[in-house]
Design a protein around this motif. Structure first.
Motif, PDB file in Angstrom:
ATOM      1  N   GLN A 240       2.674  -2.782   3.591  1.00 45.79           N
ATOM      2  CA  GLN A 240       3.032  -3.309   4.129  1.00 45.79           C
ATOM      3  C   GLN A 240       4.459  -2.834   3.990  1.00 45.79           C
ATOM      4  OE1 GLN A 240       2.777  -6.921   6.218  1.00 45.79           O
ATOM      5  NE2 GLN A 240       0.550  -5.450   7.424  1.00 45.79           N
ATOM      6  N   ILE A 241       5.167  -3.294   3.533  1.00 45.81           N
ATOM      7  CA  ILE A 241       6.303  -2.843   2.158  1.00 45.81           C
ATOM      8  C   ILE A 241       6.273  -1.591   1.625  1.00 45.81           C
ATOM      9  CG2 ILE A 241       5.807  -4.153   0.047  1.00 45.81           C
ATOM     10  CD1 ILE A 241       8.889  -4.737   2.175  1.00 45.81           C
ATOM     11  N   TYR A 242       5.436  -0.733   1.438  1.00 47.95           N
ATOM     12  CA  TYR A 242       5.093   0.162   1.045  1.00 47.95           C
ATOM     13  C   TYR A 242       6.078   1.528   1.812  1.00 47.95           C
ATOM     14  CZ  TYR A 242       1.747  -1.407  -3.113  1.00 47.95           C
ATOM     15  OH  TYR A 242       2.178  -2.431  -3.678  1.00 47.95           O
ATOM     16  N   GLU A 243       6.124   0.896   3.000  1.00 45.82           N
ATOM     17  CA  GLU A 243       5.917   1.803   4.631  1.00 45.82           C
ATOM     18  C   GLU A 243       5.724   3.495   4.371  1.00 45.82           C
ATOM     19  OE1 GLU A 243      10.440   1.336   4.301  1.00 45.82           O
ATOM     20  OE2 GLU A 243      10.254  -0.102   4.951  1.00 45.82           O
ATOM     21  N   ASN A 244       4.066   3.235   3.684  1.00 47.74           N
ATOM     22  CA  ASN A 244       3.920   4.830   3.802  1.00 47.74           C
ATOM     23  C   ASN A 244       1.567   4.855   4.260  1.00 47.74           C
ATOM     24  OD1 ASN A 244       2.193   3.151   1.413  1.00 47.74           O
ATOM     25  ND2 ASN A 244       2.253   4.194  -0.075  1.00 47.74           N
ATOM     26  N   GLU A 245       1.560   3.458   5.270  1.00 49.12           N
ATOM     27  CA  GLU A 245       0.497   3.279   5.957  1.00 49.12           C
ATOM     28  C   GLU A 245       0.318   4.129   6.363  1.00 49.12           C
ATOM     29  OE1 GLU A 245      -0.523  -1.346   5.997  1.00 49.12           O
ATOM     30  OE2 GLU A 245       0.963  -0.944   7.420  1.00 49.12           O
ATOM     31  N   THR A 246       0.992   5.157   7.824  1.00 48.40           N
ATOM     32  CA  THR A 246       0.412   6.092   8.436  1.00 48.40           C
ATOM     33  C   THR A 246       0.508   6.800   7.999  1.00 48.40           C
ATOM     34  OG1 THR A 246       3.155   5.408  10.105  1.00 48.40           O
ATOM     35  CG2 THR A 246       1.462   7.018  10.159  1.00 48.40           C
ATOM     36  N   GLU A 247       0.803   7.498   6.805  1.00 52.84           N
ATOM     37  CA  GLU A 247       0.911   8.694   5.860  1.00 52.84           C
ATOM     38  C   GLU A 247      -0.422   8.318   5.599  1.00 52.84           C
ATOM     39  OE1 GLU A 247       5.218   8.703   6.823  1.00 52.84           O
ATOM     40  OE2 GLU A 247       3.927   7.081   6.113  1.00 52.84           O
ATOM     41  N   VAL A 248      -0.964   7.461   4.808  1.00 53.85           N
ATOM     42  CA  VAL A 248      -1.722   7.167   3.982  1.00 53.85           C
ATOM     43  C   VAL A 248      -3.333   7.305   4.739  1.00 53.85           C
ATOM     44  CG1 VAL A 248      -3.505   5.608   2.611  1.00 53.85           C
ATOM     45  CG2 VAL A 248      -0.951   5.729   2.129  1.00 53.85           C
ATOM     46  N   GLY A 249      -2.953   6.679   6.160  1.00 57.47           N
ATOM     47  CA  GLY A 249      -4.030   7.009   7.177  1.00 57.47           C
ATOM     48  C   GLY A 249      -4.311   8.386   7.839  1.00 57.47           C
ATOM     49  N   GLN A 250      -3.319   9.302   8.088  1.00 58.77           N
ATOM     50  CA  GLN A 250      -2.966  10.402   8.068  1.00 58.77           C
ATOM     51  C   GLN A 250      -4.148  11.185   7.206  1.00 58.77           C
ATOM     52  OE1 GLN A 250       0.818  11.972   8.439  1.00 58.77           O
ATOM     53  NE2 GLN A 250       1.098  10.168  10.076  1.00 58.77           N
ATOM     54  N   ALA A 251      -3.972  10.601   6.115  1.00 53.26           N
ATOM     55  CA  ALA A 251      -4.579  11.790   4.907  1.00 53.26           C
ATOM     56  C   ALA A 251      -5.488  11.591   4.686  1.00 53.26           C
ATOM     57  CB  ALA A 251      -3.951  11.171   3.348  1.00 53.26           C
ATOM     58  N   ILE A 252      -6.581   9.234   5.168  1.00 56.32           N
ATOM     59  CA  ILE A 252      -7.814   9.051   5.166  1.00 56.32           C
ATOM     60  C   ILE A 252      -8.394  10.390   6.135  1.00 56.32           C
ATOM     61  CG2 ILE A 252      -9.264   7.708   5.860  1.00 56.32           C
ATOM     62  CD1 ILE A 252      -7.456   6.421   4.017  1.00 56.32           C
TER      63      ILE A 252
ATOM     64  N   LEU B 218      -1.417  -8.054  10.943  1.00 60.90           N
ATOM     65  CA  LEU B 218      -2.754  -6.260  10.465  1.00 60.90           C
ATOM     66  C   LEU B 218      -3.089  -5.749  11.364  1.00 60.90           C
ATOM     67  CD1 LEU B 218      -4.816  -6.473   8.019  1.00 60.90           C
ATOM     68  CD2 LEU B 218      -5.973  -8.200   9.141  1.00 60.90           C
ATOM     69  N   LYS B 219      -2.805  -6.021  11.631  1.00 58.25           N
ATOM     70  CA  LYS B 219      -3.512  -5.254  13.064  1.00 58.25           C
ATOM     71  C   LYS B 219      -2.405  -4.018  13.549  1.00 58.25           C
ATOM     72  CE  LYS B 219      -5.236  -8.853  16.681  1.00 58.25           C
ATOM     73  NZ  LYS B 219      -5.850  -9.630  18.154  1.00 58.25           N
ATOM     74  N   GLU B 220      -1.145  -4.342  13.538  1.00 54.84           N
ATOM     75  CA  GLU B 220       0.019  -2.671  13.034  1.00 54.84           C
ATOM     76  C   GLU B 220      -0.906  -2.353  12.326  1.00 54.84           C
ATOM     77  OE1 GLU B 220       4.008  -4.348  12.731  1.00 54.84           O
ATOM     78  OE2 GLU B 220       3.634  -5.658  14.044  1.00 54.84           O
ATOM     79  N   SER B 221      -0.887  -2.241  10.597  1.00 52.70           N
ATOM     80  CA  SER B 221      -1.602  -2.023   9.727  1.00 52.70           C
ATOM     81  C   SER B 221      -2.499  -1.476   9.796  1.00 52.70           C
ATOM     82  CB  SER B 221      -1.722  -3.174   8.745  1.00 52.70           C
ATOM     83  OG  SER B 221      -0.364  -3.469   7.890  1.00 52.70           O
ATOM     84  N   LEU B 222      -3.593  -1.747  10.531  1.00 55.08           N
ATOM     85  CA  LEU B 222      -4.962  -1.159  11.483  1.00 55.08           C
ATOM     86  C   LEU B 222      -4.732  -0.272  11.490  1.00 55.08           C
ATOM     87  CD1 LEU B 222      -7.060  -3.879  12.216  1.00 55.08           C
ATOM     88  CD2 LEU B 222      -6.972  -2.731   9.944  1.00 55.08           C
ATOM     89  N   HIS B 223      -3.033   0.409  12.673  1.00 49.68           N
ATOM     90  CA  HIS B 223      -3.038   1.015  13.937  1.00 49.68           C
ATOM     91  C   HIS B 223      -2.438   2.225  13.300  1.00 49.68           C
ATOM     92  CE1 HIS B 223      -2.081   3.238  16.690  1.00 49.68           C
ATOM     93  NE2 HIS B 223      -0.923   3.108  16.823  1.00 49.68           N
ATOM     94  N   LYS B 224      -1.809   1.959  12.314  1.00 44.64           N
ATOM     95  CA  LYS B 224      -1.551   3.185  11.371  1.00 44.64           C
ATOM     96  C   LYS B 224      -1.974   3.520  10.293  1.00 44.64           C
ATOM     97  CE  LYS B 224       3.377   0.684  10.902  1.00 44.64           C
ATOM     98  NZ  LYS B 224       4.664   0.466   9.986  1.00 44.64           N
ATOM     99  N   LEU B 225      -2.917   2.770   9.934  1.00 48.16           N
ATOM    100  CA  LEU B 225      -4.659   3.482   8.764  1.00 48.16           C
ATOM    101  C   LEU B 225      -5.128   4.212   9.993  1.00 48.16           C
ATOM    102  CD1 LEU B 225      -4.052   0.555   6.564  1.00 48.16           C
ATOM    103  CD2 LEU B 225      -3.960   2.848   5.702  1.00 48.16           C
ATOM    104  N   GLN B 226      -5.316   4.196  10.827  1.00 46.30           N
ATOM    105  CA  GLN B 226      -6.056   5.379  12.032  1.00 46.30           C
ATOM    106  C   GLN B 226      -7.594   4.193  11.200  1.00 46.30           C
ATOM    107  OE1 GLN B 226      -5.348   8.661  12.308  1.00 46.30           O
ATOM    108  NE2 GLN B 226      -3.812   8.821  11.605  1.00 46.30           N
ATOM    109  N   THR B 227      -7.841   2.334  11.088  1.00 48.02           N
ATOM    110  CA  THR B 227      -9.130   1.811  11.090  1.00 48.02           C
ATOM    111  C   THR B 227      -8.747   0.731  12.430  1.00 48.02           C
ATOM    112  OG1 THR B 227     -10.432   0.851   9.333  1.00 48.02           O
ATOM    113  CG2 THR B 227      -8.163   0.721   9.109  1.00 48.02           C
TER     114      THR B 227
END
Length: 267
Positions: free
Chosen positions: A37-49, A79-88
């Protein structure tokens, strides 16, 4: 389930840089991705995946809960926010990133909330990061060692964290090594360079292979395709017992990560 021995780290990578790193790694054959979460890149990681087209069940995605989200009424929501960002719909592994500063949130509270997240199917496995022996004991008391998949800690040839490793293994808790290359310091080590030369390998491959042969998972990061490809080669490298012993002799308690206000009293 177990934690994959080899994966991709994304610490300090953001924006297009992390998208390119994850995309290239997945193209090369990486299947485990570590973020937080603190890396502030979960959205981008999710996009790449998502763009990779790789089936979700072929991947192993790890993220970490930040200290601001430890309270029982925040952890699952975050955690639900992280899942949304990671698209999983779920994570394969969710970790407590650091101990709660000044024990503001009791270990029992955040581990209990994390176990509830597992029961809800939001994560397949749970674990901890940067936990000392005492903190691991508290986490075990809270949820049971069988629910703690790993303790992700700084571990490299110059900081081998043997007391923590020994205790974790005695409880059946796996160790994940982060900063395995010590920010590149070990790549300049004459001993590791000598072993690499003899094995026609790179110092990074030798170091990563040492960690994996020691039973640790590794999550090296890189922004360069050549390095991502080369690091992957560590999975096919085998070191002799003599080489393993030589690298083991490099331990000098050289800790590189100990942020003020977050770091516990290290063992």
């Amino acid at each position: 389930m177990s934690v994959p021995a080899f994966g991709l780290g994304t610490f300090r990578l953001q924006g297009q840089v992390v998208i390119d790193s994850v995309s290239t790694a997945l193209e090369l054959g990486y299947r485990a991705i570590d973020t937080a979460q603190i890396y502030e890149n979960e959205t981008e990681v999710g996009q790449a995946i998502a763009a990779s087209g790789i089936a979700r069940d072929a991947l192993f995605i790890t993220s970490k809960i930040w200290v601001a989200n430890f309270a029982a009424d925040r952890l699952i929501a975050s955690l639900k926010e992280s899942l949304h960002k990671l698209q999983t719909d779920y994570l394969d592994l969710t970790l407590i990133h650091w101990p709660s500063p000044n024990h503001e949130v009791p270990v029992e509270e955040f581990m209990g909330a994390l176990l509830e997240a597992k029961r809800l199917g939001l994560t397949r496995q749970i674990g901890v990061s940067n936990f000392t022996i005492d903190l691991m004991k508290q986490a075990i008391a809270a949820v049971g060692a069988e629910h703690i998949a790993t303790n992700q800690i700084e571990l490299h040839p110059y900081l081998q964290n043997r007391k923590v490793v020994e205790f974790a293994h005695s409880q059946g808790i796996h160790i994940t090594s982060y900063m395995t290359l010590a920010y590149g310091e070990v790549l300049q080590d004459p001993l590791i360079q000598k072993i690499a030369e003899r094995l026609h390998a790179t110092p990074a491959q030798v170091t990563l292979a040492w960690a994996m042969q020691s039973g640790f998972a590794v999550i090296p990061s890189s922004t360069r395709r050549a390095n991502l490809h080369s690091n992957l080669g560590a999975t096919a490298l085998t070191l002799s017992d003599a080489d393993m012993a030589l690298i083991a002799s490099l331990d000098r308690g050289h800790r590189l990560t100990s942020p003020k206000g977050l770091a516990p009293a290290w063992d």
